[in-house]
Write an enzyme that holds these catalytic residues in place. Structure first.
Site, PDB file in Angstrom:
ATOM      1  N   GLU A   1      30.422  78.637  64.870  1.00 18.10           N
ATOM      2  CA  GLU A   1      31.703  77.651  63.915  1.00 18.10           C
ATOM      3  C   GLU A   1      32.354  79.032  62.937  1.00 18.10           C
ATOM      4  OE1 GLU A   1      29.268  74.572  61.763  1.00 18.10           O
ATOM      5  OE2 GLU A   1      27.302  75.688  62.544  1.00 18.10           O
TER       6      GLU A   1
ATOM      7  N   LYS B   1      15.841  72.971  61.271  1.00 19.08           N
ATOM      8  CA  LYS B   1      17.633  72.911  61.754  1.00 19.08           C
ATOM      9  C   LYS B   1      17.463  74.556  62.127  1.00 19.08           C
ATOM     10  CE  LYS B   1      20.968  71.118  60.431  1.00 19.08           C
ATOM     11  NZ  LYS B   1      22.192  70.149  60.849  1.00 19.08           N
TER      12      LYS B   1
ATOM     13  N   HIS C   1      39.105  63.738  77.277  1.00 21.34           N
ATOM     14  CA  HIS C   1      38.676  62.812  76.240  1.00 21.34           C
ATOM     15  C   HIS C   1      37.723  62.612  76.041  1.00 21.34           C
ATOM     16  CE1 HIS C   1      42.659  60.585  77.621  1.00 21.34           C
ATOM     17  NE2 HIS C   1      41.954  61.486  78.549  1.00 21.34           N
TER      18      HIS C   1
ATOM     19  N   SER D   1      18.326  76.761  57.745  1.00 19.79           N
ATOM     20  CA  SER D   1      18.629  75.679  56.955  1.00 19.79           C
ATOM     21  C   SER D   1      18.232  76.069  56.055  1.00 19.79           C
ATOM     22  CB  SER D   1      19.277  74.400  56.678  1.00 19.79           C
ATOM     23  OG  SER D   1      19.051  74.000  55.727  1.00 19.79           O
TER      24      SER D   1
END
Ligand code: ARG
Length: 464
Positions: free
Chosen positions: A293, A286, A159, A280
């Site tokens: 992804e 970043k 979980h 970024s």
């Protein structure tokens, strides 16, 4: 298209309209089949000559012509035109240009229906073989990494809440077995693809004394389709490949999701290197896990490719229908994504730094030794498990209120919660002892992980 450009123009008075030509063409995507189309044609004419269906002279002229066309395509000299529909037509038309009338014998005893099926079988077989090698390499890489980290404590989640300490090697091996099962699927799809449709012609077979077994053997196929109608309309072998691809990507997406989470400041369990991250354009600090992804995102299209073929095939009447031309769009896409997926995961594994200190910290803060304490109470004090569960819950609550972790408990704290007669040894509360205490095949204990690695190494040995 002018009437005489078509391979089937005899009974037509008018050319196809422009919009219908756009609907019809597949050259924009099936041109990548060219080498397999030429290979199959070379074998087809060899068989025709052997069977005395065409003369040696015609056979030689056609073979020479086909080889020349291959060179032309490879040096970018083929003029692709949507009015020539597909790769088969382009090659045949060019052949007739080169060798003249005799080129028209190439299509004897063959239809584009069995031709495209043969090309696609050959194409897929070729790529599956390469991808089997890639997948085996990835398995070897996962195994090495697991072996290297077989002593490192890692966090096990259920979980997405801290559950129990596990070994990092054990965590990595979970993915090893997933990909190992995918390898079986890929090998199965190779078996299904290793069958020759050539000679089934349009639907019912050829009106010439052809030798399908000879063609199949020359093309490296294990067998021939036993039924010509099945041969031209079957796409099951592609479905098997697509299912493999979809399942592989489910596994890839789960691994990538872990890496994306673990790479975040909040987790900080791994650091992904520069080679697999991007910056970024606005936030200078970043370092984004874009590759993981994107692989996670690509899962959607690979599952979509499977869906598209299934939907295309549903309820199709026997045998070949033009709908089937679309199959290649899904297949080529899936093949490309699978290579990117396997290689991409390998690249992530190559550029990952594990940060076990942060993991340990969270395991302690997440009271991950709780199950071990409950089980200890059961075996040491002969307390029923439900009671032990409750007592452990009380200890966790106590630690929370005192803002300490389980390994910081003093004997006095234990007495305060449970009364006299109970002890929790310092050793038991160590994360390592949770690992040691695990039993049974497949558990995360040091001993069982060694056995798991041993079993995996036997599988890997057989790869080469
Ligand atoms: N381009 C076609 C395909 O990919 C070749 C077969 C055409 N057959 C036909 N009967 N029109 O399916």
């Amino acid at each position: 298209m002018s009437k005489d450009q078509r391979l089937w123009g005899g009974r037509f008075e008018e050319g196809i309209s422009e919009i219908c030509q756009d609907i019809s063409e597949s050259i924009s995507f099936d041109r990548i089949l060219y080498a397999f189309d030429i290979q199959a044609s070379l074998i087809h004419v060899k068989m025709l000559e052997k069977q005395k269906i065409i003369t040696t002279d015609v056979y030689e002229k056609i073979s020479r012509g086909l080889r020349q066309i291959q060179k032309e395509i490879e040096s970018d000299k083929m003029n692709y035109r949507p009015d020539l529909e597909d790769i088969h037509t382009h090659i045949e038309k060019r052949l007739i240009e080169i060798v003249g009338e005799e080129g028209k014998s190439l299509h004897t005893g063959r239809s584009r229906n069995d031709q495209v099926a043969t090309d696609t079988h050959l194409f897929l077989k070729h790529h599956i073989k390469t991808q089997i090698v890639y997948l085996k390499e990835l398995l070897g890489q996962m195994f090495e990494l697991a072996q290297k980290n077989k002593q490192t404590i890692w966090a096990g989640y259920t979980h997405l809440q801290i559950a129990q300490p596990v070994l990092l090697g054990h965590y990595l091996m979970a993915y090893f077995w997933m990909f190992e099962r995918d390898l079986h699927l890929l090998e199965f799809s190779l078996c299904e693809t290793d069958c020759s449709p050539l000679g089934a012609a349009a639907i019912g077979g050829a009106n010439y004394p052809i030798d399908r077994e000879f063609s199949a053997e020359e093309l490296g196929f294990k067998k021939v389709y036993a039924n010509s109608m099945d041969a031209v309309s079957n796409r099951d072998y592609q479905m098997s490949y697509h299912f493999f691809a979809a399942r592989l990507f489910i596994h890839i997406s789960r691994f990538c999701e872990d890496m994306i989470l673990y790479n975040s400041v909040e987790f900080s369990y791994v650091q992904l290197g520069d080679k697999v991250t991007t910056g970024s354009s606005i936030m200078p600090q970043k370092k984004n896990p874009d590759i993981a992804e994107l692989l996670r995102g690509k899962t959607a299209r690979v599952i979509g490719d499977l869906q598209m073929l299934l939907i295309n095939m549903k309820g199709l009447p026997m045998a070949y229908n033009r709908d089937l031309q679309e199959d290649k769009i899904y297949l080529f896409d899936s093949i490309r994504q699978v290579t990117l997926g396997i290689k991409g995961v390998g690249e992530i594994l190559n550029n990952i730094t594990f940060k076990p200190e942060k993991v340990r910290d969270n395991l302690l803060r997440g009271f991950s030794q709780a199950t071990d304490i409950a089980d200890y109470l059961v075996s040491n004090y002969k307390i029923p498990f439900r009671r032990a569960h409750e007592m452990t819950g009380q200890i966790v609550l106590y630690c929370e209120s005192k803002k300490i972790t389980l390994d910081q408990l003093e004997p006095g704290n234990v007495t305060e919660v449970w009364g006299d007669g109970y002890e929790l040894s310092e050793d038991l509360l160590k994360l390592e002892s949770c690992i040691v205490r695990k039993m049974g095949t497949g558990s995360t204990s040091y001993i069982e992980l060694d056995k798991q690695l041993e079993a995996a190494s036997k599988i890997i040995e057989k790869f080469s």
